[in-house]
Motif scaffolding. Structure first.
Motif, PDB file in Angstrom:
ATOM      1  N   LYS A 155       0.983  -1.144   0.149  1.00 11.36           N
ATOM      2  CA  LYS A 155       0.150   0.037  -0.005  1.00 11.36           C
ATOM      3  C   LYS A 155       0.934   1.187  -0.085  1.00 11.36           C
ATOM      4  O   LYS A 155       0.389   2.284  -0.164  1.00 11.36           O
ATOM      5  N   GLY A 156       2.051   1.091   0.085  1.00 11.27           N
ATOM      6  CA  GLY A 156       2.891   2.335   0.403  1.00 11.27           C
ATOM      7  C   GLY A 156       3.091   3.096   1.720  1.00 11.27           C
ATOM      8  O   GLY A 156       3.527   3.924   1.740  1.00 11.27           O
ATOM      9  N   THR A 157       2.411   2.442   2.748  1.00  8.32           N
ATOM     10  CA  THR A 157       2.219   3.137   4.034  1.00  8.32           C
ATOM     11  C   THR A 157       2.875   2.357   5.003  1.00  8.32           C
ATOM     12  O   THR A 157       3.049   1.090   4.918  1.00  8.32           O
ATOM     13  N   ASP A 158       3.541   3.041   6.154  1.00  7.15           N
ATOM     14  CA  ASP A 158       3.941   2.402   7.235  1.00  7.15           C
ATOM     15  C   ASP A 158       2.799   2.441   8.300  1.00  7.15           C
ATOM     16  O   ASP A 158       3.030   3.141   9.151  1.00  7.15           O
ATOM     17  N   GLU A 159       1.981   1.449   8.336  1.00  7.53           N
ATOM     18  CA  GLU A 159       0.949   1.444   9.273  1.00  7.53           C
ATOM     19  C   GLU A 159       1.265   1.193  10.557  1.00  7.53           C
ATOM     20  O   GLU A 159       0.610   1.396  11.596  1.00  7.53           O
ATOM     21  N   LEU A 160       2.391   0.630  10.872  1.00 13.49           N
ATOM     22  CA  LEU A 160       2.798   0.029  12.470  1.00 13.49           C
ATOM     23  C   LEU A 160       4.131   1.029  13.011  1.00 13.49           C
ATOM     24  O   LEU A 160       4.487   0.662  13.944  1.00 13.49           O
ATOM     25  N   GLN A 161       4.060   2.036  12.235  1.00 11.19           N
ATOM     26  CA  GLN A 161       5.376   2.899  12.698  1.00 11.19           C
ATOM     27  C   GLN A 161       4.898   3.311  14.244  1.00 11.19           C
ATOM     28  O   GLN A 161       5.894   3.401  14.960  1.00 11.19           O
ATOM     29  N   ILE A 162       3.685   3.977  14.545  1.00 14.87           N
ATOM     30  CA  ILE A 162       3.525   4.142  15.583  1.00 14.87           C
ATOM     31  C   ILE A 162       3.808   3.213  16.614  1.00 14.87           C
ATOM     32  O   ILE A 162       4.140   3.339  18.017  1.00 14.87           O
ATOM     33  N   VAL A 163       3.524   2.022  16.270  1.00 11.44           N
ATOM     34  CA  VAL A 163       3.499   1.019  17.417  1.00 11.44           C
ATOM     35  C   VAL A 163       4.804   0.500  17.573  1.00 11.44           C
ATOM     36  O   VAL A 163       5.342   0.378  18.712  1.00 11.44           O
ATOM     37  N   ARG A 164       5.776   0.554  16.607  1.00 12.82           N
ATOM     38  CA  ARG A 164       7.384   0.307  16.851  1.00 12.82           C
ATOM     39  C   ARG A 164       7.883   1.553  17.623  1.00 12.82           C
ATOM     40  O   ARG A 164       8.674   1.275  18.517  1.00 12.82           O
ATOM     41  N   ILE A 165       7.504   2.638  17.571  1.00 18.40           N
ATOM     42  CA  ILE A 165       8.160   3.720  18.124  1.00 18.40           C
ATOM     43  C   ILE A 165       7.746   3.615  19.590  1.00 18.40           C
ATOM     44  O   ILE A 165       8.463   3.774  20.684  1.00 18.40           O
ATOM     45  N   MET A 166       6.223   3.298  19.746  1.00 20.67           N
ATOM     46  CA  MET A 166       5.752   3.310  21.129  1.00 20.67           C
ATOM     47  C   MET A 166       6.401   2.144  22.043  1.00 20.67           C
ATOM     48  O   MET A 166       6.785   2.189  23.322  1.00 20.67           O
ATOM     49  N   ALA A 167       6.522   0.794  21.149  1.00 21.67           N
ATOM     50  CA  ALA A 167       7.116  -0.218  21.841  1.00 21.67           C
ATOM     51  C   ALA A 167       8.466   0.116  22.401  1.00 21.67           C
ATOM     52  O   ALA A 167       8.826  -0.326  23.391  1.00 21.67           O
ATOM     53  N   ALA A 168       9.565   0.644  21.573  1.00 20.32           N
ATOM     54  CA  ALA A 168      10.884   1.013  21.678  1.00 20.32           C
ATOM     55  C   ALA A 168      10.917   2.044  22.966  1.00 20.32           C
ATOM     56  O   ALA A 168      11.719   1.964  23.910  1.00 20.32           O
ATOM     57  N   GLN A 169       9.833   2.940  23.017  1.00 19.18           N
ATOM     58  CA  GLN A 169      10.118   3.991  24.047  1.00 19.18           C
ATOM     59  C   GLN A 169       9.598   3.493  25.427  1.00 19.18           C
ATOM     60  O   GLN A 169      10.316   3.826  26.538  1.00 19.18           O
ATOM     61  N   ILE A 170       8.549   2.524  25.399  1.00 19.89           N
ATOM     62  CA  ILE A 170       8.192   1.931  26.479  1.00 19.89           C
ATOM     63  C   ILE A 170       9.282   1.032  27.173  1.00 19.89           C
ATOM     64  O   ILE A 170       9.625   1.048  28.303  1.00 19.89           O
ATOM     65  N   ILE A 171       9.858   0.302  26.392  1.00 22.42           N
ATOM     66  CA  ILE A 171      11.257  -0.606  26.630  1.00 22.42           C
ATOM     67  C   ILE A 171      12.066   0.228  27.319  1.00 22.42           C
ATOM     68  O   ILE A 171      12.929   0.043  28.324  1.00 22.42           O
TER      69      ILE A 171
END
Length: 188
Positions: A155-171
């Motif tokens: 689709k050309g989108t990064d649908e899970l970017q916010i999930v990856r960023i949030m997971a990295a920040q929480i860890i």
């Protein structure tokens, strides 16, 4: 799904969309992801991170800590840092890129995420006694996690970017909290 890892275009990343539109309208193509993008990404993120850490941790926490306990000063600075970041969804709404409901949802999400990150970087300031650790973590987050590392689907989108960023920040937040509590427990 066929996922590809690649540098993302300057026009499609949050911070650089504004830079692209305001300063470089006739200088970049829509597919800018080479060495020039890398250099500009690092340069603008260094400026942005230096300003944000200097203001929110260096100025606000230092000033507020003169009359309030550190954690209260840190929470206030983190809240202000969160409010600072609602400009991105507001801009997207004004530009017609998202609905009002999406703007509200993204605005709340940005405030929470930026607030968590602000608390973490404030704790790093407290633990180390300087801004360098927070500057480095903030620069890595903005440059690599937010602007350069994208997973692009068909689709050309990064649908899970916010999930990856949030997971990295929480860890990383949990790690910093553990160090903070360990140092306070031992009286250092």
């Amino acid at each position: 799904m066929d996922w590809n890892w690649r540098f993302y275009s300057a026009r499609q990343s949050c911070i650089f969309r504004t830079v692209y539109q305001q300063f470089f309208v006739n200088r970049f193509s829509n597919k800018e992801y080479g060495f020039r993008f890398f250099l500009l990404c690092v340069l603008f993120n260094v400026i942005n991170v230096w300003m944000e850490e200097g203001v929110f941790r260096g100025l606000f926490i230092k000033t507020l800590s003169e009359t309030k306990p550190f954690m209260k000063a840190n929470y206030i600075a983190a809240f202000l840092f969160g409010v600072w970041h609602i400009v991105m969804p507001i801009r997207s709404y004004i530009n017609g890129e998202m609905s009002f409901a999406a703007m509200l949802l993204m605005g709340i999400g940005y405030m929470i995420l930026a607030g968590i990150m602000g608390i973490k970087w404030g704790l790093l300031y407290y633990i180390t006694g300087n801004l360098w650790a927070g500057l480095g973590d903030h620069l890595f987050n903005n440059t690599v996690a937010t602007n350069m590392l994208h997973v692009v689907s068909l689709k050309g989108t990064d649908e899970l970017q916010i999930v990856r960023i949030m997971a990295a920040q929480i860890i990383s937040f949990v790690f910093v909290l553990m160090v903070y509590y360990y140092k306070n427990r031992n009286g250092n």
